[in-house]
Write a protein that holds these residues in place. Sequence first.
Motif, PDB file in Angstrom:
ATOM      1  N   HIS A  54       0.841  -1.202   0.000  1.00 44.33           N
ATOM      2  CA  HIS A  54       0.000   0.000   0.000  1.00 44.33           C
ATOM      3  C   HIS A  54       0.877   1.254   0.000  1.00 44.33           C
ATOM      4  O   HIS A  54       1.835   1.353   0.759  1.00 44.33           O
ATOM      5  N   SER A  55       0.517   2.218  -0.851  1.00 44.08           N
ATOM      6  CA  SER A  55       1.307   3.454  -0.951  1.00 44.08           C
ATOM      7  C   SER A  55       1.012   4.352   0.254  1.00 44.08           C
ATOM      8  O   SER A  55      -0.035   4.215   0.892  1.00 44.08           O
ATOM      9  N   PRO A  56       1.941   5.293   0.549  1.00 50.46           N
ATOM     10  CA  PRO A  56       1.691   6.230   1.659  1.00 50.46           C
ATOM     11  C   PRO A  56       0.380   6.987   1.467  1.00 50.46           C
ATOM     12  O   PRO A  56      -0.345   7.251   2.438  1.00 50.46           O
ATOM     13  N   GLU A  57       0.029   7.316   0.231  1.00 56.37           N
ATOM     14  CA  GLU A  57      -1.212   8.055  -0.044  1.00 56.37           C
ATOM     15  C   GLU A  57      -2.430   7.202   0.340  1.00 56.37           C
ATOM     16  O   GLU A  57      -3.365   7.688   0.971  1.00 56.37           O
ATOM     17  N   THR A  58      -2.409   5.946  -0.044  1.00 58.55           N
ATOM     18  CA  THR A  58      -3.502   5.031   0.316  1.00 58.55           C
ATOM     19  C   THR A  58      -3.587   4.888   1.825  1.00 58.55           C
ATOM     20  O   THR A  58      -4.673   4.953   2.419  1.00 58.55           O
ATOM     21  N   LEU A  59      -2.430   4.732   2.472  1.00 55.61           N
ATOM     22  CA  LEU A  59      -2.414   4.520   3.923  1.00 55.61           C
ATOM     23  C   LEU A  59      -2.897   5.739   4.692  1.00 55.61           C
ATOM     24  O   LEU A  59      -3.376   5.617   5.819  1.00 55.61           O
ATOM     25  N   SER A  60      -2.800   6.930   4.057  1.00 53.66           N
ATOM     26  CA  SER A  60      -3.245   8.148   4.749  1.00 53.66           C
ATOM     27  C   SER A  60      -4.759   8.166   4.907  1.00 53.66           C
ATOM     28  O   SER A  60      -5.311   9.006   5.621  1.00 53.66           O
ATOM     29  N   ARG A  61      -5.455   7.222   4.254  1.00 53.99           N
ATOM     30  CA  ARG A  61      -6.915   7.129   4.440  1.00 53.99           C
ATOM     31  C   ARG A  61      -7.266   6.621   5.840  1.00 53.99           C
ATOM     32  O   ARG A  61      -8.390   6.813   6.298  1.00 53.99           O
ATOM     33  N   ILE A  62      -6.334   5.954   6.483  1.00 50.26           N
ATOM     34  CA  ILE A  62      -6.642   5.373   7.805  1.00 50.26           C
ATOM     35  C   ILE A  62      -6.520   6.427   8.899  1.00 50.26           C
ATOM     36  O   ILE A  62      -5.487   7.074   9.028  1.00 50.26           O
ATOM     37  N   TYR A  63      -7.595   6.592   9.670  1.00 48.15           N
ATOM     38  CA  TYR A  63      -7.541   7.464  10.831  1.00 48.15           C
ATOM     39  C   TYR A  63      -6.961   6.661  12.001  1.00 48.15           C
ATOM     40  O   TYR A  63      -7.552   5.691  12.452  1.00 48.15           O
ATOM     41  N   GLY A  64      -5.773   7.050  12.450  1.00 46.83           N
ATOM     42  CA  GLY A  64      -5.155   6.341  13.555  1.00 46.83           C
ATOM     43  C   GLY A  64      -4.216   7.278  14.295  1.00 46.83           C
ATOM     44  O   GLY A  64      -3.468   8.005  13.646  1.00 46.83           O
ATOM     45  N   PRO A  65      -4.243   7.312  15.599  1.00 52.24           N
ATOM     46  CA  PRO A  65      -5.208   6.627  16.451  1.00 52.24           C
ATOM     47  C   PRO A  65      -6.641   7.090  16.143  1.00 52.24           C
ATOM     48  O   PRO A  65      -6.845   8.284  15.877  1.00 52.24           O
ATOM     49  N   VAL A  66      -7.573   6.136  16.169  1.00 48.85           N
ATOM     50  CA  VAL A  66      -8.946   6.417  15.764  1.00 48.85           C
ATOM     51  C   VAL A  66      -9.621   7.403  16.712  1.00 48.85           C
ATOM     52  O   VAL A  66      -9.288   7.484  17.900  1.00 48.85           O
ATOM     53  N   GLY A  67     -10.545   8.209  16.172  1.00 49.25           N
ATOM     54  CA  GLY A  67     -11.372   9.075  17.021  1.00 49.25           C
ATOM     55  C   GLY A  67     -10.857  10.499  17.131  1.00 49.25           C
ATOM     56  O   GLY A  67      -9.658  10.748  17.005  1.00 49.25           O
ATOM     57  N   LEU A  68     -11.785  11.439  17.359  1.00 49.08           N
ATOM     58  CA  LEU A  68     -11.401  12.832  17.599  1.00 49.08           C
ATOM     59  C   LEU A  68     -10.679  12.904  18.937  1.00 49.08           C
ATOM     60  O   LEU A  68     -11.012  12.185  19.873  1.00 49.08           O
ATOM     61  N   ASN A  69      -9.701  13.794  19.003  1.00 54.39           N
ATOM     62  CA  ASN A  69      -8.952  13.929  20.244  1.00 54.39           C
ATOM     63  C   ASN A  69      -9.729  14.767  21.258  1.00 54.39           C
ATOM     64  O   ASN A  69      -9.637  15.983  21.291  1.00 54.39           O
ATOM     65  N   ILE A  70     -10.550  14.066  22.060  1.00 49.61           N
ATOM     66  CA  ILE A  70     -11.313  14.768  23.110  1.00 49.61           C
ATOM     67  C   ILE A  70     -10.840  14.315  24.488  1.00 49.61           C
ATOM     68  O   ILE A  70     -11.514  14.517  25.487  1.00 49.61           O
TER      69      ILE A  70
END
Lengths: 225, 106
Positions: A185-201
């Motif tokens: 997987h390319s860096p561009e494709t991998l940037s689709r993953i939100y990690g760590p998951v969730g808004l930082n609240i």
Amino acid sequence: MNLTTLHALQQAQSARRPVAFAKNLSDGAELLLPDDAAPENLNEAAKTALAADKTGTHTIGNESWFIEARNPPPRLILIGAVHIAQALVPLATLTGFEVVLVDPRTAFGNQDRFPGAKIINDWPDDAIKTLRPEIRTAVVTLTHDPKLDDPALDEALKSDAFYLGALGSRKTHAARLARLAALGHSPETLSRIYGPVGLNIGAVTAPEIALSIIAELVSTRRGPK
Amino acid sequence: MDNAEDIFATAAAWAAEGETVAIATVTETWGSSPRPAGSRMAITKSGRIAGSVSGGCIEGAVADAAQSVMQTHAPKLLDFGVTNEMAWEVGLACGGKVKVFVEPLT
């Protein structure tokens, strides 16, 4: 509205089949569109409404028609029937998501722990292949176990899912990205993953983490682009 | 379609119980109306209500209209909003406008 129409609308909904409900506001006539037997201009209006996911009133051939886009509800596929999932399933359901829980470990993914939930006790990559995420589907991995999370993400990255999230610390996530990159997987494709998951609240407890994940899902769907 | 609340399921269940049911649907909105077009309410002759078509400001008037629709079996298109206060006694505090179609479930 006829009960027959109502039942047909419910059937389309449970089959995740997009339909437009059309109502003539002067004589009360109603139709499910697209329909080969319906007038061409109504079918056109229905297709436009579904594509834009827009509901409203239109003047078609001197008549006022209410056209409602009934696209399938947004869907959330969760990998891992873990503790956080127990908070996430009810919250996501309340928010309007159709939730599918995937965990091959029946000790975790069972009706005792998740009463009434849709559970698939299959390997995550197989489950993702079967469920085929489209633009109204989000995939979130929760197990922390590369054996389960990685194959799910590997498969989900090939789909049109509108959101991909992976639970885990920054360090865990960096290692995960390196493993997925090794799978091609390319860096561009991998940037689709939100990690760590969730808004930082500053979420700490399971329900708080669930809330932060839902908040990020809503923000991705509806927030400013 | 994003309504988590399934008004159709509720309406179908009420009809199956033998209730007389009316369905109200927001067909058009202008300005800052609180619920989008496609929002629905189900009302029974016996007085049960599910769902909503506004932030709570016009539900009472819609339920009243639904009662008369269930009597006459003739659908009605209601107009609510700041410019229509004369036609309907209820306005929208937010300054928006909505049209609501009320019809019997047959």
